[in-house]
Design a protein around this motif. Sequence first.
Motif, PDB file in Angstrom:
ATOM      1  N   GLY A 114       0.795  -1.232   0.000  1.00 21.90           N
ATOM      2  CA  GLY A 114       0.000   0.000   0.000  1.00 21.90           C
ATOM      3  C   GLY A 114       0.822   1.274   0.000  1.00 21.90           C
ATOM      4  O   GLY A 114       0.531   2.210  -0.761  1.00 21.90           O
ATOM      5  N   ASP A 115       1.871   1.333   0.832  1.00 25.53           N
ATOM      6  CA  ASP A 115       2.690   2.549   0.916  1.00 25.53           C
ATOM      7  C   ASP A 115       3.413   2.845  -0.397  1.00 25.53           C
ATOM      8  O   ASP A 115       3.729   3.994  -0.684  1.00 25.53           O
ATOM      9  CB  ASP A 115       3.728   2.429   2.047  1.00 25.53           C
ATOM     10  CG  ASP A 115       3.072   2.503   3.420  1.00 25.53           C
ATOM     11  OD1 ASP A 115       1.895   2.923   3.489  1.00 25.53           O
ATOM     12  OD2 ASP A 115       3.726   2.135   4.415  1.00 25.53           O
ATOM     13  N   GLU A 116       3.660   1.783  -1.183  1.00 31.11           N
ATOM     14  CA  GLU A 116       4.338   1.980  -2.474  1.00 31.11           C
ATOM     15  C   GLU A 116       3.360   2.441  -3.561  1.00 31.11           C
ATOM     16  O   GLU A 116       3.774   2.876  -4.634  1.00 31.11           O
ATOM     17  CB  GLU A 116       5.014   0.681  -2.913  1.00 31.11           C
ATOM     18  CG  GLU A 116       6.222   0.348  -2.041  1.00 31.11           C
ATOM     19  CD  GLU A 116       6.643  -1.105  -2.117  1.00 31.11           C
ATOM     20  OE1 GLU A 116       6.739  -1.663  -3.223  1.00 31.11           O
ATOM     21  OE2 GLU A 116       6.858  -1.693  -1.025  1.00 31.11           O
ATOM     22  N   GLY A 117       2.068   2.310  -3.276  1.00 31.06           N
ATOM     23  CA  GLY A 117       1.066   2.768  -4.242  1.00 31.06           C
ATOM     24  C   GLY A 117       0.879   1.851  -5.432  1.00 31.06           C
ATOM     25  O   GLY A 117       0.102   2.161  -6.355  1.00 31.06           O
ATOM     26  N   GLU A 118       1.548   0.696  -5.410  1.00 30.63           N
ATOM     27  CA  GLU A 118       1.390  -0.265  -6.512  1.00 30.63           C
ATOM     28  C   GLU A 118       2.020  -1.599  -6.129  1.00 30.63           C
ATOM     29  O   GLU A 118       2.882  -1.655  -5.241  1.00 30.63           O
ATOM     30  CB  GLU A 118       2.060   0.251  -7.794  1.00 30.63           C
ATOM     31  CG  GLU A 118       3.559   0.418  -7.655  1.00 30.63           C
ATOM     32  CD  GLU A 118       4.237   0.940  -8.911  1.00 30.63           C
ATOM     33  OE1 GLU A 118       3.549   1.346  -9.861  1.00 30.63           O
ATOM     34  OE2 GLU A 118       5.486   0.920  -8.933  1.00 30.63           O
ATOM     35  N   VAL A 119       1.560  -2.636  -6.795  1.00 29.10           N
ATOM     36  CA  VAL A 119       2.240  -3.931  -6.667  1.00 29.10           C
ATOM     37  C   VAL A 119       2.624  -4.343  -8.088  1.00 29.10           C
ATOM     38  O   VAL A 119       1.840  -4.167  -9.025  1.00 29.10           O
ATOM     39  CB  VAL A 119       1.365  -5.000  -5.949  1.00 29.10           C
ATOM     40  CG1 VAL A 119      -0.017  -5.138  -6.558  1.00 29.10           C
ATOM     41  CG2 VAL A 119       2.073  -6.359  -5.939  1.00 29.10           C
ATOM     42  N   ILE A 120       3.852  -4.843  -8.213  1.00 26.35           N
ATOM     43  CA  ILE A 120       4.333  -5.235  -9.541  1.00 26.35           C
ATOM     44  C   ILE A 120       4.587  -6.737  -9.557  1.00 26.35           C
ATOM     45  O   ILE A 120       5.380  -7.253  -8.776  1.00 26.35           O
ATOM     46  CB  ILE A 120       5.605  -4.456  -9.912  1.00 26.35           C
ATOM     47  CG1 ILE A 120       5.274  -2.951  -9.970  1.00 26.35           C
ATOM     48  CG2 ILE A 120       6.158  -4.923 -11.253  1.00 26.35           C
ATOM     49  CD1 ILE A 120       6.479  -2.046 -10.095  1.00 26.35           C
ATOM     50  N   PHE A 121       3.879  -7.429 -10.425  1.00 24.33           N
ATOM     51  CA  PHE A 121       4.028  -8.881 -10.541  1.00 24.33           C
ATOM     52  C   PHE A 121       4.962  -9.192 -11.719  1.00 24.33           C
ATOM     53  O   PHE A 121       4.732  -8.710 -12.830  1.00 24.33           O
ATOM     54  CB  PHE A 121       2.672  -9.542 -10.785  1.00 24.33           C
ATOM     55  CG  PHE A 121       1.687  -9.347  -9.666  1.00 24.33           C
ATOM     56  CD1 PHE A 121       1.797 -10.061  -8.481  1.00 24.33           C
ATOM     57  CD2 PHE A 121       0.635  -8.440  -9.795  1.00 24.33           C
ATOM     58  CE1 PHE A 121       0.883  -9.892  -7.451  1.00 24.33           C
ATOM     59  CE2 PHE A 121      -0.280  -8.256  -8.774  1.00 24.33           C
ATOM     60  CZ  PHE A 121      -0.152  -8.986  -7.598  1.00 24.33           C
ATOM     61  N   THR A 122       6.000  -9.987 -11.427  1.00 27.70           N
ATOM     62  CA  THR A 122       6.945 -10.380 -12.487  1.00 27.70           C
ATOM     63  C   THR A 122       7.235 -11.875 -12.367  1.00 27.70           C
ATOM     64  O   THR A 122       6.913 -12.495 -11.348  1.00 27.70           O
ATOM     65  CB  THR A 122       8.292  -9.633 -12.342  1.00 27.70           C
ATOM     66  OG1 THR A 122       8.725  -9.775 -10.985  1.00 27.70           O
ATOM     67  CG2 THR A 122       8.186  -8.178 -12.711  1.00 27.70           C
ATOM     68  N   ASN A 123       7.900 -12.410 -13.387  1.00 26.47           N
ATOM     69  CA  ASN A 123       8.311 -13.821 -13.358  1.00 26.47           C
ATOM     70  C   ASN A 123       7.168 -14.769 -13.054  1.00 26.47           C
ATOM     71  O   ASN A 123       7.300 -15.671 -12.240  1.00 26.47           O
ATOM     72  CB  ASN A 123       9.392 -14.045 -12.284  1.00 26.47           C
ATOM     73  CG  ASN A 123      10.718 -13.519 -12.746  1.00 26.47           C
ATOM     74  OD1 ASN A 123      11.061 -13.688 -13.918  1.00 26.47           O
ATOM     75  ND2 ASN A 123      11.429 -12.858 -11.854  1.00 26.47           N
ATOM     76  N   GLN A 124       6.041 -14.515 -13.649  1.00 22.49           N
ATOM     77  CA  GLN A 124       4.869 -15.325 -13.359  1.00 22.49           C
ATOM     78  C   GLN A 124       4.112 -15.576 -14.664  1.00 22.49           C
ATOM     79  O   GLN A 124       3.709 -14.614 -15.324  1.00 22.49           O
ATOM     80  CB  GLN A 124       3.971 -14.574 -12.360  1.00 22.49           C
ATOM     81  CG  GLN A 124       3.731 -15.286 -11.054  1.00 22.49           C
ATOM     82  CD  GLN A 124       3.069 -16.633 -11.240  1.00 22.49           C
ATOM     83  OE1 GLN A 124       2.319 -16.826 -12.202  1.00 22.49           O
ATOM     84  NE2 GLN A 124       3.339 -17.561 -10.348  1.00 22.49           N
ATOM     85  N   GLU A 125       3.936 -16.825 -15.001  1.00 18.88           N
ATOM     86  CA  GLU A 125       3.224 -17.184 -16.229  1.00 18.88           C
ATOM     87  C   GLU A 125       1.853 -16.502 -16.304  1.00 18.88           C
ATOM     88  O   GLU A 125       1.401 -16.082 -17.365  1.00 18.88           O
ATOM     89  CB  GLU A 125       3.055 -18.715 -16.279  1.00 18.88           C
ATOM     90  CG  GLU A 125       2.255 -19.246 -17.445  1.00 18.88           C
ATOM     91  CD  GLU A 125       2.995 -19.153 -18.774  1.00 18.88           C
ATOM     92  OE1 GLU A 125       4.194 -18.821 -18.773  1.00 18.88           O
ATOM     93  OE2 GLU A 125       2.352 -19.401 -19.809  1.00 18.88           O
ATOM     94  N   MET A 126       1.204 -16.373 -15.144  1.00 19.83           N
ATOM     95  CA  MET A 126      -0.180 -15.883 -15.133  1.00 19.83           C
ATOM     96  C   MET A 126      -0.337 -14.453 -15.640  1.00 19.83           C
ATOM     97  O   MET A 126      -1.436 -14.057 -16.022  1.00 19.83           O
ATOM     98  CB  MET A 126      -0.743 -16.025 -13.704  1.00 19.83           C
ATOM     99  CG  MET A 126      -2.236 -15.930 -13.618  1.00 19.83           C
ATOM    100  SD  MET A 126      -3.086 -17.098 -14.710  1.00 19.83           S
ATOM    101  CE  MET A 126      -3.653 -18.295 -13.521  1.00 19.83           C
ATOM    102  N   ILE A 127       0.749 -13.668 -15.685  1.00 17.51           N
ATOM    103  CA  ILE A 127       0.572 -12.290 -16.184  1.00 17.51           C
ATOM    104  C   ILE A 127       0.265 -12.284 -17.692  1.00 17.51           C
ATOM    105  O   ILE A 127      -0.175 -11.272 -18.226  1.00 17.51           O
ATOM    106  CB  ILE A 127       1.749 -11.337 -15.832  1.00 17.51           C
ATOM    107  CG1 ILE A 127       3.036 -11.745 -16.531  1.00 17.51           C
ATOM    108  CG2 ILE A 127       1.945 -11.234 -14.341  1.00 17.51           C
ATOM    109  CD1 ILE A 127       4.140 -10.694 -16.336  1.00 17.51           C
ATOM    110  N   LYS A 128       0.454 -13.451 -18.325  1.00 19.21           N
ATOM    111  CA  LYS A 128       0.064 -13.550 -19.738  1.00 19.21           C
ATOM    112  C   LYS A 128      -1.447 -13.349 -19.908  1.00 19.21           C
ATOM    113  O   LYS A 128      -1.917 -12.983 -20.980  1.00 19.21           O
ATOM    114  CB  LYS A 128       0.487 -14.902 -20.313  1.00 19.21           C
ATOM    115  CG  LYS A 128       1.991 -15.018 -20.510  1.00 19.21           C
ATOM    116  CD  LYS A 128       2.357 -16.345 -21.140  1.00 19.21           C
ATOM    117  CE  LYS A 128       3.879 -16.458 -21.282  1.00 19.21           C
ATOM    118  NZ  LYS A 128       4.297 -17.834 -21.578  1.00 19.21           N
TER     119      LYS A 128
END
Length: 202
Positions: free
Chosen positions: A109-123
């Motif tokens: 929350g304090d960063e204002g974003e979450v970044i998802f990487t290295n994950q097949e599901m982001i396709k």
Amino acid sequence: MRQQKWAELAEVKRELAARDWFMGTSGNLSIKVSDEPLTFLVTASGKDKRKETAEDFLLVGADGQPAEATYLKPSAETLLHVKIYNKTNAGCVLHVHTVDNNIISEWYGDEGEVIFTNQEMIKAFGLWEEDAAFRIPIIPNFAHIPTLAKAFADHVHEDRGAVLIRNHGVTVWGKDAFEAKKFLEACEFLCQYYVKLLLLKR
Ligand SMILES: CSC[C@@H](O)[C@@H](O)C(=O)COP(=O)(O)O
Ligand SMILES: [Zn+2]
């Protein structure tokens, strides 16, 4: 058209209910019915969304107010759906509260974003490159809905997307019900995966 859209949204609602994503009357869903004028079906406020009734949805207009006489109240968060339909060509909006999406929204929350990487599901979000990253903005959970909707609208630019509301839930949208549900499921998969990974790493 309206009956067809009702049936489509009812089916999505049934599937999300089967996943137990509507705890404590939380969650709201909508589907666009017409463009000019803009109308969409939205869940009635305060109901147990696991139940299926003839009063699950009501038709609202571009201002989020009922488009025809009814005693039903549109979802308290209809204004967020309004922002999406007014700013994009999205056809469906889904909002659910889950423990995992709440934990991720609080953790990042304090960063204002979450970044998802290295994950097949982001396709699932159309990101096919090996080093691709999928970013979900996180906004504060303003109690004043117009303030919440304004903060939310700052992140609504495309016909598909997702926004986390801190310690509240996630709202996703897509060009139609199929796409919105796919994004929601992918989003929840990523939140569940990150929560478990964070725990294992500690
Ligand atoms: C106990 S659910 C909290 C609600 O304020 C809200 O966040 C929600 O998701 C459902 O509200 P609703 O008005 O039924 O659409
Ligand atoms: Zn909510």
